[in-house]
Design a protein around this motif. Structure first.
Motif, mmCIF file in Angstrom:
data_model
loop_
_atom_site.group_PDB
_atom_site.id
_atom_site.type_symbol
_atom_site.label_atom_id
_atom_site.label_comp_id
_atom_site.label_asym_id
_atom_site.label_seq_id
_atom_site.Cartn_x
_atom_site.Cartn_y
_atom_site.Cartn_z
ATOM 1 N N LEU A 14 0.816 -1.218 0.000
ATOM 2 C CA LEU A 14 0.000 0.000 0.000
ATOM 3 C C LEU A 14 0.850 1.268 0.000
ATOM 4 O O LEU A 14 0.532 2.239 -0.685
ATOM 5 N N VAL A 15 1.934 1.264 0.754
ATOM 6 C CA VAL A 15 2.832 2.425 0.794
ATOM 7 C C VAL A 15 3.461 2.650 -0.577
ATOM 8 O O VAL A 15 3.544 3.793 -1.054
ATOM 9 N N VAL A 16 3.867 1.576 -1.229
ATOM 10 C CA VAL A 16 4.464 1.706 -2.564
ATOM 11 C C VAL A 16 3.434 2.245 -3.565
ATOM 12 O O VAL A 16 3.739 3.119 -4.384
ATOM 13 N N ILE A 17 2.208 1.772 -3.479
ATOM 14 C CA ILE A 17 1.155 2.262 -4.384
ATOM 15 C C ILE A 17 0.904 3.746 -4.149
ATOM 16 O O ILE A 17 0.771 4.524 -5.103
ATOM 17 N N ILE A 18 0.842 4.169 -2.887
ATOM 18 C CA ILE A 18 0.617 5.587 -2.580
ATOM 19 C C ILE A 18 1.776 6.437 -3.072
ATOM 20 O O ILE A 18 1.581 7.532 -3.611
ATOM 21 N N LEU A 19 2.986 5.941 -2.939
ATOM 22 C CA LEU A 19 4.147 6.689 -3.425
ATOM 23 C C LEU A 19 4.166 6.779 -4.947
ATOM 24 O O LEU A 19 4.562 7.805 -5.510
ATOM 25 N N LEU A 20 3.750 5.717 -5.624
ATOM 26 C CA LEU A 20 3.766 5.724 -7.082
ATOM 27 C C LEU A 20 2.688 6.625 -7.677
ATOM 28 O O LEU A 20 2.964 7.402 -8.592
ATOM 29 N N PHE A 21 1.476 6.508 -7.181
ATOM 30 C CA PHE A 21 0.365 7.229 -7.788
ATOM 31 C C PHE A 21 0.028 8.534 -7.090
ATOM 32 O O PHE A 21 -0.623 9.390 -7.666
ATOM 33 N N GLY A 22 0.403 8.692 -5.878
ATOM 34 C CA GLY A 22 0.071 9.896 -5.131
ATOM 35 C C GLY A 22 -1.282 9.775 -4.464
ATOM 36 O O GLY A 22 -2.193 9.118 -4.959
ATOM 37 N N ALA A 23 -1.419 10.403 -3.326
ATOM 38 C CA ALA A 23 -2.649 10.296 -2.537
ATOM 39 C C ALA A 23 -3.816 11.015 -3.206
ATOM 40 O O ALA A 23 -4.965 10.646 -2.995
ATOM 41 N N LYS A 24 -3.544 12.018 -4.027
ATOM 42 C CA LYS A 24 -4.632 12.763 -4.667
ATOM 43 C C LYS A 24 -5.280 11.980 -5.801
ATOM 44 O O LYS A 24 -6.465 12.114 -6.052
ATOM 45 N N LYS A 25 -4.506 11.178 -6.513
ATOM 46 C CA LYS A 25 -5.035 10.475 -7.670
ATOM 47 C C LYS A 25 -5.774 9.193 -7.296
ATOM 48 O O LYS A 25 -6.599 8.721 -8.069
ATOM 49 N N LEU A 26 -5.515 8.621 -6.150
ATOM 50 C CA LEU A 26 -6.130 7.344 -5.792
ATOM 51 C C LEU A 26 -7.657 7.408 -5.708
ATOM 52 O O LEU A 26 -8.330 6.525 -6.247
ATOM 53 N N PRO A 27 -8.265 8.413 -5.057
ATOM 54 C CA PRO A 27 -9.738 8.453 -5.045
ATOM 55 C C PRO A 27 -10.342 8.622 -6.441
ATOM 56 O O PRO A 27 -11.366 8.018 -6.757
ATOM 57 N N ASP A 28 -9.698 9.414 -7.288
ATOM 58 C CA ASP A 28 -10.192 9.588 -8.654
ATOM 59 C C ASP A 28 -10.104 8.286 -9.438
ATOM 60 O O ASP A 28 -11.013 7.947 -10.201
ATOM 61 N N MET A 29 -9.015 7.555 -9.243
ATOM 62 C CA MET A 29 -8.862 6.274 -9.923
ATOM 63 C C MET A 29 -9.913 5.279 -9.440
ATOM 64 O O MET A 29 -10.502 4.552 -10.246
ATOM 65 N N ALA A 30 -10.176 5.245 -8.160
ATOM 66 C CA ALA A 30 -11.187 4.340 -7.616
ATOM 67 C C ALA A 30 -12.578 4.718 -8.120
ATOM 68 O O ALA A 30 -13.387 3.853 -8.451
ATOM 69 N N ARG A 31 -12.847 6.018 -8.198
ATOM 70 C CA ARG A 31 -14.143 6.494 -8.687
ATOM 71 C C ARG A 31 -14.350 6.102 -10.150
ATOM 72 O O ARG A 31 -15.420 5.620 -10.540
ATOM 73 N N SER A 32 -13.336 6.290 -10.973
ATOM 74 C CA SER A 32 -13.471 5.941 -12.384
ATOM 75 C C SER A 32 -13.575 4.431 -12.571
ATOM 76 O O SER A 32 -14.292 3.969 -13.467
#
Length: 95
Positions: A14-32
């Motif tokens: 999870l830490v690696v995913i947050i570092l790669l994509f950034g915390a701002k983009k994760l909710p948008d990616m989940a929404r799409s």
């Protein structure tokens, strides 16, 4: 070797995913991703209903029949902002 994922491994992933994509983009990616899943589900349901209707009604169409009304496909149930009219293909073959 790879069969057991414990809490430390999941946290590290999870830490690696947050570092790669950034915390701002994760909710948008989940929404799409959720929107795409809803679209896929509604399209599959519409195709299933069309398949059931066409196999149940095998009567030939009348010659005086008007063309069918234009259908509207919605992205998600109740979502009117992204709906669009769709022209149905017509069968031009004679039986």
């Amino acid at each position: 070797m790879f069969g057991r994922l414990g809490a430390p491994e999941i946290i590290l992933i999870l830490v690696v995913i947050i570092l790669l994509f950034g915390a701002k983009k994760l909710p948008d990616m989940a929404r799409s991703l959720g929107k795409s899943a809803r679209i896929l589900k509604s399209e599959a349901k519409a195709m299933k209903e069309e398949g059931g209707n066409s196999s149940a009604a095998q009567t030939p169409p009348a010659t005086d029949e008007q063309p069918p009304a234009q259908r509207t496909i919605q992205a998600a149930p109740g979502d009117v902002t992204s709906s669009r009219p769709v022209a149905e293909p017509t069968d031009t073959t004679k039986r």
